[in-house]
Design a protein around this motif. Structure first.
Motif, PDB file in Angstrom:
ATOM      1  N   LEU A   1      84.457  -6.450 106.487  1.00 48.80           N
ATOM      2  CA  LEU A   1      85.164  -5.903 107.642  1.00 48.80           C
ATOM      3  C   LEU A   1      85.114  -4.390 107.505  1.00 48.80           C
ATOM      4  N   PHE A   2      84.249  -3.757 108.292  1.00 51.62           N
ATOM      5  CA  PHE A   2      84.167  -2.303 108.332  1.00 51.62           C
ATOM      6  C   PHE A   2      85.267  -1.835 109.280  1.00 51.62           C
ATOM      7  N   LEU A   3      86.274  -1.160 108.719  1.00 51.70           N
ATOM      8  CA  LEU A   3      87.491  -0.857 109.465  1.00 51.70           C
ATOM      9  C   LEU A   3      87.680   0.637 109.668  1.00 51.70           C
TER      10      LEU A   3
ATOM     11  N   LEU B   1     101.329   4.140 112.588  1.00 56.29           N
ATOM     12  CA  LEU B   1     100.853   2.967 111.861  1.00 56.29           C
ATOM     13  C   LEU B   1     101.874   1.853 111.967  1.00 56.29           C
ATOM     14  N   ASN B   2     101.378   0.624 111.992  1.00 61.40           N
ATOM     15  CA  ASN B   2     102.229  -0.554 112.041  1.00 61.40           C
ATOM     16  C   ASN B   2     102.158  -1.247 110.676  1.00 61.40           C
ATOM     17  N   PRO B   3     103.220  -1.185 109.859  1.00 64.50           N
ATOM     18  CA  PRO B   3     103.188  -1.788 108.532  1.00 64.50           C
ATOM     19  C   PRO B   3     102.873  -3.286 108.537  1.00 64.50           C
ATOM     20  N   ALA B   4     103.113  -3.975 109.638  1.00 69.28           N
ATOM     21  CA  ALA B   4     102.802  -5.403 109.717  1.00 69.28           C
ATOM     22  C   ALA B   4     101.298  -5.668 109.698  1.00 69.28           C
ATOM     23  N   HIS B   5     100.494  -4.655 109.987  1.00 66.92           N
ATOM     24  CA  HIS B   5      99.042  -4.855 110.027  1.00 66.92           C
ATOM     25  C   HIS B   5      98.431  -5.133 108.656  1.00 66.92           C
ATOM     26  N   GLY B   6      99.019  -4.586 107.597  1.00 64.14           N
ATOM     27  CA  GLY B   6      98.458  -4.790 106.263  1.00 64.14           C
ATOM     28  C   GLY B   6      98.328  -6.254 105.888  1.00 64.14           C
ATOM     29  N   PRO B   7      99.428  -7.021 105.895  1.00 59.51           N
ATOM     30  CA  PRO B   7      99.315  -8.444 105.559  1.00 59.51           C
ATOM     31  C   PRO B   7      98.390  -9.206 106.501  1.00 59.51           C
ATOM     32  N   LEU B   8      98.387  -8.831 107.780  1.00 64.32           N
ATOM     33  CA  LEU B   8      97.498  -9.500 108.732  1.00 64.32           C
ATOM     34  C   LEU B   8      96.029  -9.242 108.376  1.00 64.32           C
ATOM     35  N   LEU B   9      95.717  -8.014 108.006  1.00 65.32           N
ATOM     36  CA  LEU B   9      94.344  -7.685 107.615  1.00 65.32           C
ATOM     37  C   LEU B   9      93.932  -8.451 106.362  1.00 65.32           C
ATOM     38  N   LEU B  10      94.817  -8.518 105.382  1.00 67.48           N
ATOM     39  CA  LEU B  10      94.498  -9.203 104.131  1.00 67.48           C
ATOM     40  C   LEU B  10      94.313 -10.706 104.325  1.00 67.48           C
ATOM     41  N   ASP B  11      94.877 -11.242 105.390  1.00 65.45           N
ATOM     42  CA  ASP B  11      94.808 -12.679 105.666  1.00 65.45           C
ATOM     43  C   ASP B  11      93.600 -13.082 106.519  1.00 65.45           C
ATOM     44  N   LEU B  12      92.749 -12.132 106.872  1.00 67.58           N
ATOM     45  CA  LEU B  12      91.654 -12.424 107.798  1.00 67.58           C
ATOM     46  C   LEU B  12      90.467 -13.159 107.180  1.00 67.58           C
TER      47      LEU B  12
ATOM     48  N   PRO C   1      98.836   2.775 101.601  1.00 67.13           N
ATOM     49  CA  PRO C   1     100.213   2.543 101.125  1.00 67.13           C
ATOM     50  C   PRO C   1     101.201   2.193 102.239  1.00 67.13           C
ATOM     51  N   VAL C   2     101.029   2.785 103.405  1.00 69.28           N
ATOM     52  CA  VAL C   2     101.936   2.502 104.521  1.00 69.28           C
ATOM     53  C   VAL C   2     101.764   1.054 104.982  1.00 69.28           C
ATOM     54  N   LEU C   3     100.534   0.561 104.926  1.00 74.94           N
ATOM     55  CA  LEU C   3     100.240  -0.801 105.383  1.00 74.94           C
ATOM     56  C   LEU C   3     100.391  -1.849 104.283  1.00 74.94           C
ATOM     57  N   GLY C   4     100.598  -1.402 103.052  1.00 78.50           N
ATOM     58  CA  GLY C   4     100.692  -2.344 101.936  1.00 78.50           C
ATOM     59  C   GLY C   4      99.339  -2.881 101.517  1.00 78.50           C
ATOM     60  N   LEU C   5      98.290  -2.105 101.746  1.00 78.26           N
ATOM     61  CA  LEU C   5      96.939  -2.530 101.350  1.00 78.26           C
ATOM     62  C   LEU C   5      96.619  -2.007  99.957  1.00 78.26           C
ATOM     63  N   PRO C   6      95.802  -2.746  99.214  1.00 80.36           N
ATOM     64  CA  PRO C   6      95.344  -2.230  97.929  1.00 80.36           C
ATOM     65  C   PRO C   6      94.313  -1.124  98.164  1.00 80.36           C
ATOM     66  N   GLU C   7      93.896  -0.473  97.111  1.00 80.88           N
ATOM     67  CA  GLU C   7      92.808   0.496  97.246  1.00 80.88           C
ATOM     68  C   GLU C   7      91.562  -0.267  97.673  1.00 80.88           C
ATOM     69  N   LEU C   8      90.906   0.251  98.698  1.00 79.53           N
ATOM     70  CA  LEU C   8      89.733  -0.410  99.269  1.00 79.53           C
ATOM     71  C   LEU C   8      88.513   0.486  99.118  1.00 79.53           C
ATOM     72  N   PRO C   9      87.328  -0.127  99.055  1.00 83.73           N
ATOM     73  CA  PRO C   9      86.125   0.708  99.052  1.00 83.73           C
ATOM     74  C   PRO C   9      85.996   1.423 100.395  1.00 83.73           C
TER      75      PRO C   9
END
Length: 176
Positions: free
Chosen positions: A8-10, A51-62, A82-90
């Motif tokens: 997923l190129f985001l 930013l919408n913090p709810a997007h992080g878990p939704l992205l990780l669940d895709l 960090p705002v979205l609760g995402l890990p470090e990504l490439p």
């Protein structure tokens, strides 16, 4: 890295930060942040980002391996993740940014296809156009879903549903 897991190129600005929303109308669920990534140092005013913090878990669940495909580059890990609760990504490193392509495709298109190296990928961005769809269909041998998001709205619930279903192979997507 499992080559069957789609990439997923985001992009950030547009999909995650609906920068074109009316200035006095922050979208519901979003928080306003003031950020100073490279290029936004004083005396320039801080960059307003929604930013919408709810997007992080939704992205990780895709069901994708997420890769930043943004001018924020690796700074997306400092300011956005960090705002979205995402890990470090490439993050993709662009050989050139904001240049005119001889075939009129977006300046990211060729590098995204090369980086995918035949793997299935979705590209979520607010600047995808018809020429990009055709170019990807002609030059990428794997499945591809170039997915344009309205920069005034950002990612919406239906977008997450479409992306999840495409990653699972339930929705046909293509570049043409």
């Amino acid at each position: 890295m499992d080559p069957t897991v789609p990439l997923l190129f985001l992009d950030v600005d547009g999909p995650l930060n609906p920068w074109r929303a009316k200035p006095q109308r922050r979208p519901e669920g979003y928080t306003t942040l003031r950020m100073r990534p490279t290029g936004w140092e004083p005396p320039r005013p801080a960059l307003r980002v929604w930013l919408n913090p709810a997007h992080g878990p939704l992205l990780l669940d895709l069901g994708f391996r997420i890769v930043w495909a943004t001018t924020w580059k690796t700074e997306a890990n400092t300011w956005i993740a960090p705002v979205l609760g995402l890990p470090e990504l490439p993050a993709l490193e662009w050989p050139r940014m904001h240049h005119q392509d001889p075939e009129g495709v977006h300046w990211k298109t060729r590098h995204l296809v090369a980086s995918a190296a035949g793997r299935p990928f979705a590209w979520v961005d607010d600047e995808i156009g018809p020429r990009d769809l055709v170019w990807i269909a002609r030059h990428h041998r794997g499945r591809a879903l170039p997915y344009r998001v309205d920069p005034a709205k950002g990612l919406l619930p239906d977008d997450f549903t479409t992306l999840r279903q495409w990653a699972a192979g339930l929705v046909e997507g293509g570049a043409a």
